[in-house]
Design a protein around this motif. Structure first.
Motif, short mmCIF file in Angstrom:
data_model
loop_
_atom_site.label_atom_id
_atom_site.label_comp_id
_atom_site.label_asym_id
_atom_site.label_seq_id
_atom_site.Cartn_x
_atom_site.Cartn_y
_atom_site.Cartn_z
N ILE A 29 2.92 3.12 -0.52
CA ILE A 29 1.67 2.67 -1.15
C ILE A 29 1.19 1.41 -0.44
O ILE A 29 1.96 0.48 -0.21
CB ILE A 29 1.91 2.35 -2.64
N GLN A 30 -0.09 1.39 -0.10
CA GLN A 30 -0.70 0.18 0.47
C GLN A 30 -1.24 -0.64 -0.68
O GLN A 30 -2.05 -0.16 -1.47
CB GLN A 30 -1.83 0.57 1.42
N LEU A 31 -0.75 -1.86 -0.81
CA LEU A 31 -1.18 -2.79 -1.85
C LEU A 31 -1.90 -3.94 -1.15
O LEU A 31 -1.32 -4.58 -0.26
CB LEU A 31 0.04 -3.31 -2.62
N VAL A 32 -3.16 -4.19 -1.50
CA VAL A 32 -3.95 -5.22 -0.83
C VAL A 32 -4.51 -6.19 -1.86
O VAL A 32 -5.15 -5.78 -2.83
CB VAL A 32 -5.13 -4.58 -0.04
N PHE A 33 -4.24 -7.48 -1.64
CA PHE A 33 -4.83 -8.55 -2.46
C PHE A 33 -4.77 -9.84 -1.65
O PHE A 33 -3.93 -10.00 -0.78
CB PHE A 33 -4.11 -8.72 -3.80
N ARG A 34 -5.73 -10.73 -1.92
CA ARG A 34 -5.79 -12.04 -1.25
C ARG A 34 -5.69 -11.92 0.27
O ARG A 34 -4.95 -12.63 0.92
CB ARG A 34 -4.67 -12.96 -1.73
N ASN A 35 -6.42 -11.01 0.86
CA ASN A 35 -6.42 -10.82 2.32
C ASN A 35 -5.04 -10.48 2.88
O ASN A 35 -4.76 -10.75 4.03
CB ASN A 35 -6.98 -12.05 3.04
N THR A 36 -4.18 -9.94 2.04
CA THR A 36 -2.83 -9.59 2.45
C THR A 36 -2.56 -8.14 2.07
O THR A 36 -2.92 -7.71 0.97
CB THR A 36 -1.80 -10.51 1.73
N GLY A 37 -1.91 -7.41 2.96
CA GLY A 37 -1.57 -6.03 2.67
C GLY A 37 -0.07 -5.82 2.74
O GLY A 37 0.61 -6.37 3.61
N PHE A 38 0.44 -5.05 1.81
CA PHE A 38 1.85 -4.69 1.78
C PHE A 38 1.95 -3.17 1.76
O PHE A 38 1.25 -2.52 0.97
CB PHE A 38 2.54 -5.24 0.52
N ASN A 43 9.96 1.93 -5.39
CA ASN A 43 11.03 1.01 -5.79
C ASN A 43 10.71 -0.43 -5.40
O ASN A 43 10.99 -1.36 -6.15
CB ASN A 43 12.37 1.44 -5.20
N GLU A 44 10.10 -0.62 -4.23
CA GLU A 44 9.70 -1.96 -3.81
C GLU A 44 8.61 -2.51 -4.72
O GLU A 44 8.59 -3.70 -5.03
CB GLU A 44 9.24 -1.96 -2.36
#
Length: 117
Positions: A29-38, A43-44
């Motif tokens: 899953i791509q999680l994007v917030f505050r100009n940051t992507g994870f 599980n993570e």
């Protein structure tokens, strides 16, 4: 061309799967917030949610007048080398984004498995 399959969004960011021709490219899953992507596994994401809860419980800034905008919370991330400095409002929104994403993913998995039975 790569597109996205949106999972969840709120005021602080959004989560999605990367897709090509309507097929998910990665199980992450791509999680994007505050100009940051994870790019995270389920599980993570759950670990990240726990880190948010831990950060919220470690500081009590309610007496401070600037507690909602001050970046006094150090948010641990699933990456061992990255922590984020966030305000209490951002932390609450990030946790809501993560929990909403987890809920939607697990609901979709449950419905899919129910339909297979």
């Amino acid at each position: 061309m790569n597109t996205v399959d949106k999972i969840y969004s709120n005021e602080v960011g959004m989560s999605f799967y990367w897709t090509r021709e309507r097929k998910t490219l990665l199980p992450k899953i791509q999680l994007v917030f505050r100009n940051t992507g994870f790019l995270l596994s389920l599980n993570e994401l759950k670990d990240f949610s726990s880190f948010c809860a831990s950060s919220l419980s470690t500081q009590n800034c309610n007496a401070c007048k600037a507690h909602s905008s001050c970046k006094t919370f150090l948010l641990r991330t699933p990456s061992d080398k990255i922590d984020l400095a966030v305000s209490s409002e951002e932390l609450i929104q990030i946790q809501e984004l993560i929990n909403g994403t987890i809920f939607r993913i697990e609901m979709k998995q449950w419905i899919t498995s129910l339909c297979l039975n």
